[in-house]
Design a protein around this motif. Structure first.
Motif, PDB file in Angstrom:
ATOM      1  N   ILE A   1       0.840  -1.203   0.000  1.00  0.00           N
ATOM      2  CA  ILE A   1       0.000   0.000   0.000  1.00  0.00           C
ATOM      3  C   ILE A   1       0.872   1.249   0.000  1.00  0.00           C
ATOM      4  O   ILE A   1       0.551   2.252  -0.653  1.00  0.00           O
ATOM      5  CB  ILE A   1      -0.949  -0.005   1.214  1.00  0.00           C
ATOM      6  N   ALA A   2       1.979   1.210   0.735  1.00  0.00           N
ATOM      7  CA  ALA A   2       2.885   2.363   0.768  1.00  0.00           C
ATOM      8  C   ALA A   2       3.387   2.694  -0.635  1.00  0.00           C
ATOM      9  O   ALA A   2       3.417   3.861  -1.049  1.00  0.00           O
ATOM     10  CB  ALA A   2       4.059   2.072   1.705  1.00  0.00           C
ATOM     11  N   ASP A   3       3.768   1.667  -1.402  1.00  0.00           N
ATOM     12  CA  ASP A   3       4.240   1.899  -2.765  1.00  0.00           C
ATOM     13  C   ASP A   3       3.100   2.328  -3.681  1.00  0.00           C
ATOM     14  O   ASP A   3       3.285   3.154  -4.580  1.00  0.00           O
ATOM     15  CB  ASP A   3       4.898   0.632  -3.314  1.00  0.00           C
ATOM     16  N   TYR A   4       1.910   1.772  -3.458  1.00  0.00           N
ATOM     17  CA  TYR A   4       0.745   2.147  -4.260  1.00  0.00           C
ATOM     18  C   TYR A   4       0.431   3.626  -4.067  1.00  0.00           C
ATOM     19  O   TYR A   4       0.136   4.348  -5.027  1.00  0.00           O
ATOM     20  CB  TYR A   4      -0.463   1.304  -3.868  1.00  0.00           C
ATOM     21  N   MET A   5       0.503   4.102  -2.841  1.00  0.00           N
ATOM     22  CA  MET A   5       0.191   5.500  -2.563  1.00  0.00           C
ATOM     23  C   MET A   5       1.194   6.433  -3.225  1.00  0.00           C
ATOM     24  O   MET A   5       0.825   7.492  -3.750  1.00  0.00           O
ATOM     25  CB  MET A   5       0.158   5.725  -1.054  1.00  0.00           C
ATOM     26  N   GLN A   6       2.462   6.062  -3.216  1.00  0.00           N
ATOM     27  CA  GLN A   6       3.449   6.890  -3.893  1.00  0.00           C
ATOM     28  C   GLN A   6       3.188   6.900  -5.399  1.00  0.00           C
ATOM     29  O   GLN A   6       3.247   7.953  -6.046  1.00  0.00           O
ATOM     30  CB  GLN A   6       4.864   6.391  -3.626  1.00  0.00           C
ATOM     31  N   ARG A   7       2.881   5.738  -5.951  1.00  0.00           N
ATOM     32  CA  ARG A   7       2.581   5.650  -7.380  1.00  0.00           C
ATOM     33  C   ARG A   7       1.353   6.496  -7.712  1.00  0.00           C
ATOM     34  O   ARG A   7       1.299   7.126  -8.767  1.00  0.00           O
ATOM     35  CB  ARG A   7       2.359   4.190  -7.783  1.00  0.00           C
ATOM     36  N   TYR A   8       0.370   6.495  -6.816  1.00  0.00           N
ATOM     37  CA  TYR A   8      -0.824   7.306  -7.061  1.00  0.00           C
ATOM     38  C   TYR A   8      -0.442   8.784  -7.134  1.00  0.00           C
ATOM     39  O   TYR A   8      -0.945   9.524  -7.984  1.00  0.00           O
ATOM     40  CB  TYR A   8      -1.869   7.083  -5.975  1.00  0.00           C
ATOM     41  N   GLY A   9       0.411   9.240  -6.229  1.00  0.00           N
ATOM     42  CA  GLY A   9       0.849  10.627  -6.262  1.00  0.00           C
ATOM     43  C   GLY A   9       1.556  10.974  -7.558  1.00  0.00           C
ATOM     44  O   GLY A   9       1.310  12.031  -8.162  1.00  0.00           O
ATOM     45  N   GLN A  10       2.427  10.090  -8.005  1.00  0.00           N
ATOM     46  CA  GLN A  10       3.135  10.320  -9.264  1.00  0.00           C
ATOM     47  C   GLN A  10       2.160  10.341 -10.432  1.00  0.00           C
ATOM     48  O   GLN A  10       2.259  11.183 -11.324  1.00  0.00           O
ATOM     49  CB  GLN A  10       4.187   9.222  -9.458  1.00  0.00           C
ATOM     50  N   GLY A  11       1.190   9.410 -10.406  1.00  0.00           N
ATOM     51  CA  GLY A  11       0.190   9.381 -11.463  1.00  0.00           C
ATOM     52  C   GLY A  11      -0.720  10.591 -11.434  1.00  0.00           C
ATOM     53  O   GLY A  11      -1.178  11.061 -12.471  1.00  0.00           O
ATOM     54  N   GLY A  12      -0.977  11.102 -10.231  1.00  0.00           N
ATOM     55  CA  GLY A  12      -1.822  12.279 -10.105  1.00  0.00           C
ATOM     56  C   GLY A  12      -1.207  13.510 -10.739  1.00  0.00           C
ATOM     57  O   GLY A  12      -1.905  14.306 -11.389  1.00  0.00           O
ATOM     58  N   LEU A  13       0.092  13.686 -10.561  1.00  0.00           N
ATOM     59  CA  LEU A  13       0.770  14.832 -11.179  1.00  0.00           C
ATOM     60  C   LEU A  13       0.690  14.743 -12.701  1.00  0.00           C
ATOM     61  O   LEU A  13       0.515  15.754 -13.390  1.00  0.00           O
ATOM     62  CB  LEU A  13       2.226  14.869 -10.718  1.00  0.00           C
ATOM     63  N   LYS A  14       0.798  13.517 -13.204  1.00  0.00           N
ATOM     64  CA  LYS A  14       0.696  13.327 -14.656  1.00  0.00           C
ATOM     65  C   LYS A  14      -0.731  13.550 -15.124  1.00  0.00           C
ATOM     66  O   LYS A  14      -0.974  14.202 -16.156  1.00  0.00           O
ATOM     67  CB  LYS A  14       1.158  11.921 -15.026  1.00  0.00           C
ATOM     68  N   ALA A  15      -1.712  13.012 -14.383  1.00  0.00           N
ATOM     69  CA  ALA A  15      -3.120  13.170 -14.762  1.00  0.00           C
ATOM     70  C   ALA A  15      -3.516  14.633 -14.771  1.00  0.00           C
ATOM     71  O   ALA A  15      -4.329  15.067 -15.601  1.00  0.00           O
ATOM     72  CB  ALA A  15      -4.006  12.387 -13.799  1.00  0.00           C
ATOM     73  N   GLU A  16      -2.958  15.397 -13.848  1.00  0.00           N
ATOM     74  CA  GLU A  16      -3.281  16.829 -13.783  1.00  0.00           C
ATOM     75  C   GLU A  16      -2.836  17.541 -15.048  1.00  0.00           C
ATOM     76  O   GLU A  16      -3.558  18.381 -15.599  1.00  0.00           O
ATOM     77  CB  GLU A  16      -2.619  17.442 -12.557  1.00  0.00           C
TER      78      GLU A  16
END
Length: 284
Positions: free
Chosen positions: A150-165
């Motif tokens: 989950i810790a790695d998933y959350m970091q990946r989500y943050g990285q993906g969020g910057l791209k999605a934005e």
């Protein structure tokens, strides 16, 4: 120092956090001295009530790591939690005055920092609160940050969020967050269990999400999940179920760019029905 308050959705009441304390990244020092004995009593009451509901309803991974939040008698110091959290998964929690903008949120997650609101609800809001407080963020979100997947998933989500934005698709990605990290269910050997923070920190929705015959429970599938709208003021009518945290991590490994392009041409699902709604953008 100081930022503008942040509001998502519609609300007749302005945000209660003191955004004058926030820095450029919207973080601030935890105001430990501001907590009253009533604040600590509210936290203790919420913790005791919610932890008593967990057996048979919360996922085993959450129950196993919950003690790592520390003593339940008082609102813990974030620095004390960080001593063990950083050693476990390289994450740390940082104080924020309340809701923060998407860019700031994504940036913190990408840097393995989880924003935790540092104020607590009033005694009159024990059963429902319109915006996240320290109990929701600490009790609901932080324990599973001790889980490496989950810790790695959350970091990946943050990285993906910057791209999605940058691509203009934050709404689609926010639905994935809502139906996993906030309101996700997992199927274990003993049966269906909750792992989403919004469920785990709610006295009513925890039992409803796992046991009620009312809502739909569907296998987590990216296209279906990211096409499904959600509600912030009622129990969910649709939940998405995973078989393991590893499955969740694997599903989100590919580049989402072609997925976004496909989804914007497809109709959406209503939050409380199977009815399809016309897509926000027509295919080019």
């Amino acid at each position: 120092m100081g930022q503008a308050p942040v509001v998502y959705g519609q609300s007749s009441r302005p945000p209660r956090g003191d955004y004058g304390r926030a820095g450029a990244d919207y973080t601030c020092a935890q105001d430990v001295a501001a907590y009253t004995e009533q604040d600590h009593a509210t936290y203790r009451r919420l913790y005791e009530r919610q932890s008593a509901l967990l057996p048979g309803l919360a996922c085993r991974a959450f129950i196993d790591v919950l003690p790592r939040l520390g003593a339940k008698e008082r609102i813990p110091r974030f620095d004390d939690i960080n001593d063990s959290l950083c050693k476990a998964t390289g994450w740390q929690i940082v104080a924020v005055p309340g809701l923060i903008p998407e860019t700031a949120f994504f940036t913190l997650l990408a840097d393995r920092k989880f924003p935790v609101t540092d104020w607590i609800r009033t005694p009159g809001e024990l059963d429902y609160i319109a915006e996240p407080d320290v109990f929701h963020d600490l009790f609901g979100h932080v324990p599973l940050l001790f889980n490496p997947v989950i810790a790695d998933y959350m970091q990946r989500y943050g990285q993906g969020g910057l791209k999605a934005e940058k691509l203009g698709h934050c709404e689609m990605l926010s639905r994935l967050y809502w139906y996993t990290i906030e309101f996700g269910l997992i199927r274990e050997e003993q049966g269906l269990r909750a792992y989403g923070a919004g469920i785990l920190s709610s006295g009513g929705e925890l039992r409803y999400s796992v046991q009620s015959p009312v809502p739909r429970r569907l296998p987590l599938e990216l296209k279906r999940t990211m096409r499904t709208r959600y509600k912030i003021d009622t129990y969910q009518q649709t939940y998405f179920v995973i078989d393991s945290f590893e499955q969740l991590f694997a599903l989100t490994e590919p580049d989402f760019t072609p997925l976004y392009e496909e989804l914007e041409t497809l109709p959406e699902y209503g939050a409380d029905s199977e009815l399809l709604i016309a897509p926000a953008r027509a295919a080019s």
